[in-house]
Enzyme design. Sequence first.
Site, PDB file in Angstrom:
ATOM      1  N   ASP A   1       0.854  -1.186   0.000  1.00  0.00           N
ATOM      2  CA  ASP A   1       0.000   0.000   0.000  1.00  0.00           C
ATOM      3  C   ASP A   1       0.887   1.233   0.000  1.00  0.00           C
ATOM      4  OD1 ASP A   1      -2.008   1.824   0.225  1.00  0.00           O
ATOM      5  OD2 ASP A   1      -2.608   1.246   2.261  1.00  0.00           O
TER       6      ASP A   1
ATOM      7  N   ASP B   1      -2.881   2.408  -6.028  1.00  0.00           N
ATOM      8  CA  ASP B   1      -1.806   2.446  -5.037  1.00  0.00           C
ATOM      9  C   ASP B   1      -1.775   1.236  -4.104  1.00  0.00           C
ATOM     10  OD1 ASP B   1      -4.118   3.157  -3.609  1.00  0.00           O
ATOM     11  OD2 ASP B   1      -2.917   4.238  -2.142  1.00  0.00           O
ATOM     12  N   GLU B   2      -2.468   0.177  -4.469  1.00  0.00           N
ATOM     13  CA  GLU B   2      -2.589  -0.960  -3.558  1.00  0.00           C
ATOM     14  C   GLU B   2      -2.681  -2.261  -4.341  1.00  0.00           C
ATOM     15  OE1 GLU B   2      -5.728  -1.713  -0.322  1.00  0.00           O
ATOM     16  OE2 GLU B   2      -5.866   0.406  -0.787  1.00  0.00           O
TER      17      GLU B   2
HETATM   18 MG   LIG Z   1      -2.410   4.022   0.031  1.00  0.00          MG
END
Ligand SMILES: [Mg+2]
Length: 369
Positions: free
Chosen positions: A12, A106-107
């Site tokens: 993350d 983003d993950e």
């Molecule tokens: Mg994040």
Amino acid sequence: MPGATRKIIHVDMDAFFASIEQRDHPEYRAKPLAVGYSGNRGVVAAASYEARRFGVHSAMSSRLALRRCPGLIFLPPRFEHYRAVSRQIRAIFEEYTDLIEPLSLDEAFLDVSKNHKNMASATRIAQEIKASIRSQTGLTASVGVSFNKFLSKIASDYNKPDGLFVIKPSDAEAFVEKLPIEKFFGVGRVTAERMHRMGIRNGLDLKRLTKAELVASFGKMGHVFYGYARAIDTRAVEAQHLRRSLGTETTFSENLTDNKDLLLCLQELTEELMRRIGKSEFKGRSLSLKIKYEDFKIVSRSYTASGYITESQTLFKIGRKLLQEAEVSKPVRLMGLSLKTAASNRSLWKSNLQLSIPFETFSVESQHS
Ligand SMILES: [Mg+2]
């Protein structure tokens, strides 16, 4: 422990959009910064850690954000740019495994049980990935390592930012027992409140309920929660195929009848959908509005545009037209909005199906829609 043989990593990125802007604009480093528009109807898409200290967070209205943090710097989002960075990070993951399941830009989950470098230690892989992300992008990531998705996601959140946390099979049950219920996968605000009313505060409380009790209270999710309370999550990391649709919906605490309320809800759904579109690679041109009445009858209306629908205003205008067409006549219990790649897909597949495309083709597509 059953299913404890897999090695799952959850990566993350820390305050992804905001960190990219701070990297690219040194003058904004160490300052409270929000990605989004500062106007009256603007929403914060991402907040830097400095801004979070003032209580600013994503999905908050820009107006409220400015009230909490008067010196807040606003920068317009550059989604194309964020996508490019996201692809750069994905290329790092691909050095280790093809089993990558992105949750947003983003993950992602990675299954490294078997990996291209034949490394035995998932923790070592996590360290290398963090180091590569930092050297190649100048950004930090928080990484969780465990033996299933549920625990690796919890782990990545455990000492953010720039964290690395490992939950070993031998520690997992004790860890989950202490975990606040809000941290569990699939427990949103509403479920958390219900659990609190039932006296469930943490994993240990959850574990005291039988499977039958959990299913009686939470339906299908009851089975899932029963497993989580025992540190069990059997879901596989699924490398994602092309997404077919993206949607969001709201169930009202009180049924709505007033047209003004429905329009307001439509506006909120539009904003949420735009936020999700911004966080993904998805582009669509067919918009569907779903309405569930108090008697659980469902109606839906769709419209397909000639090009991709990318503007929040267009989305709202079409949604409003669909709402008119739906001719709401009874109290509404739920409203949903979803964007699909194209309206004809499904019927196209169906007709293809008759022309001997194997059944799997169809079910794979619909799984991800
Ligand atoms: Mg994040």
